[in-house]
Design a protein around this motif. Sequence first.
Motif, mmCIF file in Angstrom:
data_model
loop_
_atom_site.group_PDB
_atom_site.id
_atom_site.type_symbol
_atom_site.label_atom_id
_atom_site.label_comp_id
_atom_site.label_asym_id
_atom_site.label_seq_id
_atom_site.Cartn_x
_atom_site.Cartn_y
_atom_site.Cartn_z
ATOM 1 N N ARG A 134 -8.062 10.889 5.176
ATOM 2 C CA ARG A 134 -7.682 9.212 5.800
ATOM 3 C C ARG A 134 -9.478 9.195 5.129
ATOM 4 O O ARG A 134 -10.250 9.546 6.250
ATOM 5 N N ARG A 135 -9.458 8.038 3.948
ATOM 6 C CA ARG A 135 -10.803 8.241 3.863
ATOM 7 C C ARG A 135 -11.271 6.839 4.469
ATOM 8 O O ARG A 135 -10.447 5.125 4.473
ATOM 9 N N PRO A 181 0.869 -0.771 -0.166
ATOM 10 C CA PRO A 181 0.064 0.057 0.432
ATOM 11 C C PRO A 181 0.945 1.676 0.002
ATOM 12 O O PRO A 181 1.922 1.349 0.489
ATOM 13 N N GLN A 182 0.496 2.462 -0.424
ATOM 14 C CA GLN A 182 1.180 3.713 -0.509
ATOM 15 C C GLN A 182 1.032 5.082 0.297
ATOM 16 O O GLN A 182 -1.005 4.998 1.300
ATOM 17 N N ILE A 183 1.078 5.904 0.798
ATOM 18 C CA ILE A 183 0.542 7.360 1.410
ATOM 19 C C ILE A 183 1.062 8.224 0.364
ATOM 20 O O ILE A 183 2.306 7.811 -0.289
ATOM 21 N N TYR A 184 0.704 9.130 0.506
ATOM 22 C CA TYR A 184 1.186 10.595 0.179
ATOM 23 C C TYR A 184 1.798 11.658 0.462
ATOM 24 O O TYR A 184 0.790 12.495 1.215
ATOM 25 N N ALA A 225 4.479 9.628 -3.570
ATOM 26 C CA ALA A 225 4.291 8.607 -2.894
ATOM 27 C C ALA A 225 5.144 7.963 -2.186
ATOM 28 O O ALA A 225 6.272 7.947 -2.826
ATOM 29 N N PRO A 252 -2.805 2.844 5.326
ATOM 30 C CA PRO A 252 -2.551 3.077 3.077
ATOM 31 C C PRO A 252 -3.913 4.314 2.824
ATOM 32 O O PRO A 252 -4.696 4.679 3.140
ATOM 33 N N GLN A 253 -3.554 4.562 1.824
ATOM 34 C CA GLN A 253 -3.678 5.993 1.138
ATOM 35 C C GLN A 253 -4.220 7.074 1.602
ATOM 36 O O GLN A 253 -4.544 7.725 1.185
ATOM 37 N N ASP A 254 -3.758 6.859 2.761
ATOM 38 C CA ASP A 254 -3.480 8.337 3.831
ATOM 39 C C ASP A 254 -3.248 9.951 2.850
ATOM 40 O O ASP A 254 -2.256 9.516 2.463
ATOM 41 N N ILE A 255 -3.292 10.670 2.663
ATOM 42 C CA ILE A 255 -2.834 11.418 1.651
ATOM 43 C C ILE A 255 -2.244 12.867 3.123
ATOM 44 O O ILE A 255 -2.814 13.798 3.780
#
Length: 282
Positions: free
Chosen positions: A250-251, A205-208, A218, A271-274
């Motif tokens: 965060r979604r 998973p990635q964060i940005y 990323a 995961p997917q945190d910006i």
Amino acid sequence: MNWMRELFKRALMAMVVLVCAAGAGAGTGLLTTAQAAEQNDYILGPGDAVRIAVYQNPDLSLEARLNEGGSISYPLLGNIKLGGISVSDAEKKIASGLKDGNFIKQPQVSVLLIGATANQVSVLGLVGKPGRYPLITGSNKLSEVMAMAGGITQGAGSDIVVISGVREGKPFRKEVDFTKVFASSGTEPDFTLQNGDTLFVDRAPQIYMYGEVQRAGAQILLRDTTLLQALANAGGLTLRGTQRGIKVHRRDPATGEVKIIEPGLNDKLMPQDIIYVKESLF
């Protein structure tokens, strides 16, 4: 005569190993040296290819593939079913047929598995060599199949291997932490695989990260990565950046709603945190 039969079989097996070594590759169904040595207990099934030889009877040598019913057509014996029995039992069945039919008094039969397709698992995702691999005695454990597939590669999200298949007629799914299989405490058993199982290693998973950091963009989210560690991976703050008031978008995986939070430096990221690092006012 037993020693003669064993010598004959070993010679044939050596020939098969040489052929397999020349052409083996991920998903080919060919056997490695270790697999060829352990194949006697392999349960034959439709699609499997075998090489049959009878000592001092070259006319009875045959390479054949089991049909959908698990049978082959063999000289003198006609249609003979080998599906559902082991390689060693197939030798005995053919030998008994030749003897009972008064074709050969003491037949020395050797059956070698040269292509395994009936009992296989699929290995997908971030592994060294994705493909289909045969399940034979000594190679039906998770660690054995992962070794054949080249192990988990860089870029994987974690050491989690997701195993899916069917058990007792019902869909089956299990997540195995591969590192714990080899842990000194032995907290995770070396899982036994079955025909038709699929193994999957997911991408990391990635964060940005953007704003006042040295390397915005990323980055891979490793297990238990904290906000402070992510900042370090980004090269730290710029001269204008501040650790105060860092915001994370965060979604929610359930609702899809995006929330804005202000975590502590030692809080774990998802995961997917910006992450936004703002400019200092002073």
